[in-house]
Design a protein around this motif. Sequence first.
Motif, PDB file in Angstrom:
ATOM      1  N   GLU A 293       5.635  -8.691   9.696  1.00  0.00           N
ATOM      2  CA  GLU A 293       5.576  -7.478   9.059  1.00  0.00           C
ATOM      3  C   GLU A 293       4.395  -6.616   9.691  1.00  0.00           C
ATOM      4  OE1 GLU A 293       3.706  -8.109   5.344  1.00  0.00           O
ATOM      5  OE2 GLU A 293       5.366  -9.470   4.746  1.00  0.00           O
ATOM      6  N   PRO A 294       4.668  -5.352   9.900  1.00  0.00           N
ATOM      7  CA  PRO A 294       4.138  -4.290  10.485  1.00  0.00           C
ATOM      8  C   PRO A 294       2.376  -4.480  10.029  1.00  0.00           C
ATOM      9  CG  PRO A 294       5.839  -3.195   9.386  1.00  0.00           C
ATOM     10  CD  PRO A 294       5.852  -4.697   8.932  1.00  0.00           C
ATOM     11  N   ALA A 295       1.772  -4.419  11.276  1.00  0.00           N
ATOM     12  CA  ALA A 295       0.170  -4.526  10.766  1.00  0.00           C
ATOM     13  C   ALA A 295      -0.199  -3.203  10.049  1.00  0.00           C
ATOM     14  CB  ALA A 295      -0.660  -4.635  12.294  1.00  0.00           C
ATOM     15  N   ARG A 296      -1.166  -3.277   9.314  1.00  0.00           N
ATOM     16  CA  ARG A 296      -2.096  -2.267   8.834  1.00  0.00           C
ATOM     17  C   ARG A 296      -2.389  -1.279  10.029  1.00  0.00           C
ATOM     18  NH1 ARG A 296      -7.311  -3.722   6.114  1.00  0.00           N
ATOM     19  NH2 ARG A 296      -7.305  -1.362   6.156  1.00  0.00           N
ATOM     20  N   LEU A 297      -2.436   0.146   9.713  1.00  0.00           N
ATOM     21  CA  LEU A 297      -3.038   1.019  10.738  1.00  0.00           C
ATOM     22  C   LEU A 297      -4.090   0.739  11.401  1.00  0.00           C
ATOM     23  CD1 LEU A 297      -2.104   3.755  12.185  1.00  0.00           C
ATOM     24  CD2 LEU A 297      -3.641   4.857  10.315  1.00  0.00           C
ATOM     25  N   ALA A 298      -5.166   0.110  10.565  1.00  0.00           N
ATOM     26  CA  ALA A 298      -6.543   0.068  11.394  1.00  0.00           C
ATOM     27  C   ALA A 298      -6.411  -1.105  12.223  1.00  0.00           C
ATOM     28  CB  ALA A 298      -7.420  -0.486  10.058  1.00  0.00           C
TER      29      ALA A 298
END
Length: 441
Positions: A293-298
């Motif tokens: 899954e794409p990582a959180r922006l942070a």
Amino acid sequence: MHVLLAPDRFSGTLTAVAAARALARGWRESAADDVVSEVPMSDGAAGLLDVVAAARGGTLVPVTVPGPLGVAVPAAVLHVPGPGGGTAYVEADQVLGAHLVAAADRRRAATAGTSAGLGELLLAAVGSGAGRVVVGLGPGVVHDAGAGLLAVLGGTAAAGDRRDDLLEAGGLALADLRVDDVLLAAARDALGTVDVVLALADDAPLLGLHGAGAILGQDPGVGPAVAQELERALGHATTELERTAARLVPRRPSLALADGAARPGPPVAARSPGAQGHSAGGATGHAHGAAAEPARLARRSGTGAGGGAAFLLRLLGARALAGAELVADAVDLAGHVARADLVVTGGRVLDAAALTESVPATVGRLAMARGLPVVAVAEEVHTSRREVAQIGISGTYEVVERRRAGVAAPAGETGTGHPVAPAPAELLAARGSRIARTWSS
């Protein structure tokens, strides 16, 4: 012979412009017939404005803004005229740099410092009428995920319910942050239709084991315990900010660079220790064969620059690019390389990290594409000939050759027998002269 000098800054007060000048002086002492061109470079951190102004001219707009601890500091925005209002350049180091904080205040800057000054610089840049704003971001002493910046851009929307106080109270205060759509929308509206581009000199993510917080914990003035507290506070705050931003309708498409050549996509590959498990976009590979899954922006590469100011600006729609590549485009480094027979670059340290995204790596790759030899000079060289050959560098030299014990030989003595340390510019000029005797044809 046409020699191109394209160094980054060195330690202390030796800026990239001063370094190029010193190398040129030394080169001409040994090879007076050579044509020498000076194109100082930057990775987007300290010295960005000097480098762009040297190549492109423009107007410096002086401003006085809050520093990391709220004390007013002098700064400037560089406006370079051009189509669509031109480009305004902002150097975050002017308001977030370590030189603004005494060693005894490093912990206070990390926990209670504010990025509000960067917000003021951005407003000045937008107010210049530029259609594009480039923000140079490196490591900062403030660690507030851009909250102070948000308070300034949000303006009157940040007032009430003590939100403005909380946003400008530093990273630890963000453990109690609550964010609504109005604040983020107002901050985004403050940027209008301006294309905001981040020139990243620091590719660490904001959160995570190899993030900006973990790196901050290695500073003896801060320590790992404080860094963990900040990680928890910013973890909460960034979750709040990302959830709120997801509810806003995107307003601006990703615009092409006005100057052309910088590549779109993830800014830089993570090069923090142990970060090989991260993709260029910051996603981690824990899925064992399944699509991660794409990582959180942070947790994405580059969001930790400026203590998280990069995270906040990307949340508001800014694009992120490797700083050295963006600067190379701004100063037309490719055009200068095309006219050269030899390129000399350099900076403070040439190590494994510098082999990916740095001024020497960017210069080396451009020259390698044209089959030109590149020489790099640094205060410290920690790479092998084989390693630097991969980025197009043919030879490396230290400004002062170290003895096996790691101590530089003194260059002279006073009348009392004590060693005299030559000025950094004089040392670099002397090294430039010796390199010229080897490489000039």
